[in-house]
Design a protein around this motif. Structure first.
Motif, PDB file in Angstrom:
ATOM      1  N   THR A  69       8.511 -11.212   2.423  1.00  0.00           N
ATOM      2  CA  THR A  69       8.172  -9.838   2.054  1.00  0.00           C
ATOM      3  C   THR A  69       7.320  -9.122   3.103  1.00  0.00           C
ATOM      4  O   THR A  69       7.491  -7.929   3.324  1.00  0.00           O
ATOM      5  N   LEU A  70       6.409  -9.847   3.767  1.00  0.00           N
ATOM      6  CA  LEU A  70       5.512  -9.226   4.741  1.00  0.00           C
ATOM      7  C   LEU A  70       5.906  -9.518   6.182  1.00  0.00           C
ATOM      8  O   LEU A  70       5.413  -8.883   7.101  1.00  0.00           O
TER       9      LEU A  70
ATOM     10  N   ARG B 228       3.664  -0.621   5.742  1.00  0.00           N
ATOM     11  CA  ARG B 228       4.741  -0.636   4.746  1.00  0.00           C
ATOM     12  C   ARG B 228       5.573   0.627   4.910  1.00  0.00           C
ATOM     13  O   ARG B 228       5.052   1.728   5.026  1.00  0.00           O
TER      14      ARG B 228
ATOM     15  N   ASP C 198       4.622   4.351  -4.152  1.00  0.00           N
ATOM     16  CA  ASP C 198       3.930   3.315  -4.913  1.00  0.00           C
ATOM     17  C   ASP C 198       3.821   3.770  -6.374  1.00  0.00           C
ATOM     18  O   ASP C 198       3.673   4.970  -6.640  1.00  0.00           O
TER      19      ASP C 198
ATOM     20  N   SER D 296      12.583  -6.768   5.214  1.00  0.00           N
ATOM     21  CA  SER D 296      12.983  -6.036   4.011  1.00  0.00           C
ATOM     22  C   SER D 296      13.607  -7.009   3.015  1.00  0.00           C
ATOM     23  O   SER D 296      14.749  -7.420   3.182  1.00  0.00           O
TER      24      SER D 296
ATOM     25  N   TRP E 279       9.503  -1.572  -0.773  1.00  0.00           N
ATOM     26  CA  TRP E 279       9.110  -1.237   0.584  1.00  0.00           C
ATOM     27  C   TRP E 279       9.585  -2.322   1.544  1.00  0.00           C
ATOM     28  O   TRP E 279       9.948  -3.412   1.125  1.00  0.00           O
TER      29      TRP E 279
ATOM     30  N   ALA F 156       8.234  -4.191   5.265  1.00  0.00           N
ATOM     31  CA  ALA F 156       7.022  -4.396   6.060  1.00  0.00           C
ATOM     32  C   ALA F 156       7.387  -4.330   7.539  1.00  0.00           C
ATOM     33  O   ALA F 156       8.395  -4.886   7.963  1.00  0.00           O
TER      34      ALA F 156
ATOM     35  N   THR G 127       5.232   6.036   4.977  1.00  0.00           N
ATOM     36  CA  THR G 127       4.580   4.789   5.372  1.00  0.00           C
ATOM     37  C   THR G 127       3.196   4.667   4.747  1.00  0.00           C
ATOM     38  O   THR G 127       2.608   5.650   4.305  1.00  0.00           O
TER      39      THR G 127
ATOM     40  N   MET H 248      -1.272  -1.281   5.990  1.00  0.00           N
ATOM     41  CA  MET H 248      -1.802  -2.404   5.224  1.00  0.00           C
ATOM     42  C   MET H 248      -2.908  -3.075   6.010  1.00  0.00           C
ATOM     43  O   MET H 248      -2.851  -3.147   7.233  1.00  0.00           O
TER      44      MET H 248
ATOM     45  N   ILE I  68      -1.269  -4.977  -3.040  1.00  0.00           N
ATOM     46  CA  ILE I  68      -0.081  -4.137  -2.919  1.00  0.00           C
ATOM     47  C   ILE I  68       0.387  -3.738  -4.312  1.00  0.00           C
ATOM     48  O   ILE I  68       0.659  -4.598  -5.153  1.00  0.00           O
TER      49      ILE I  68
END
Length: 189
Positions: free
Chosen positions: A27-28, A38, A44, A149, A155, A157, A175, A178, A184
């Protein structure tokens, strides 16, 4: 040029160069970059656990794949630059011509491919799909940045240096920077 699916799996070993939680990797993205940004497919959630179905899909306009393409174009030095992609092999409606050759602790498996920015733009069409989906990982030969992704978060990263972070945050793209230990926001089911 078209995507080359006969790619040496050793090209992806750098993703695992530092120990990390496999869920964070998918994910990151890989560790070791100066900054993390992000790229928001959806805004969000206003409250934690808000169902994603309550989000408005067209708030930002372009789809996930288009946003990743735009971010990659902003980060790239040349449209002819060679890129490497990890394509998630878990889409039931997307048979990939290559063989699965990258596995992240049994959580996700990917088909590795190489191409150019044009291939990033056209990769789903090249295998017969009309919907544009972003690759799970995208990076240039010099590994100066990596876009990650996954199918679950709202989102992508972008792991990069300070200059690239500044370009992304100053762009028209949705964007959010982070920082380590940032919580998150997530949508519920």
């Amino acid at each position: 040029m078209t995507l080359d699916f006969n790619t040496d799996p050793m090209l992806a070993t750098w993703l695992f160069r530092a120990p990390c939680n496999p869920e964070e990797l998918i994910t990151l993205g890989p560790t070791g970059f100066e900054c993390l940004v992000r790229l928001l497919y959806l805004p969000d959630p206003a409250t934690e656990g808000l169902p994603e179905t309550d989000a408005v899909d067209d708030v930002f306009g372009p789809g996930d794949g288009s946003l990743v393409e735009q971010a990659a174009n902003l980060l790239g030095q040349s449209l002819h630059q060679r890129l490497t992609f990890c394509l998630w092999d878990g889409y039931s409606d997307m048979p990939l011509p290559g063989r699965t050759n990258v596995d992240v602790s049994g959580l996700r498996s990917y088909v590795l491919a190489q191409g150019t920015f044009d291939d990033l733009h056209q990769w789903t069409a090249s295998i017969g799909l009309t919907e544009t989906r972003p690759p799970a990982f995208t990076w240039p030969e010099d590994r100066s940045w990596c876009i990650t992704s996954d199918v679950d978060p709202h989102w992508a990263a972008v792991a990069c240096d300070h200059l690239s972070r500044d370009r992304l945050l100053a762009s028209h793209l949705p964007t959010s920077e982070m920082h380590p230990n940032d919580r998150i926001p997530r949508y519920g089911s």
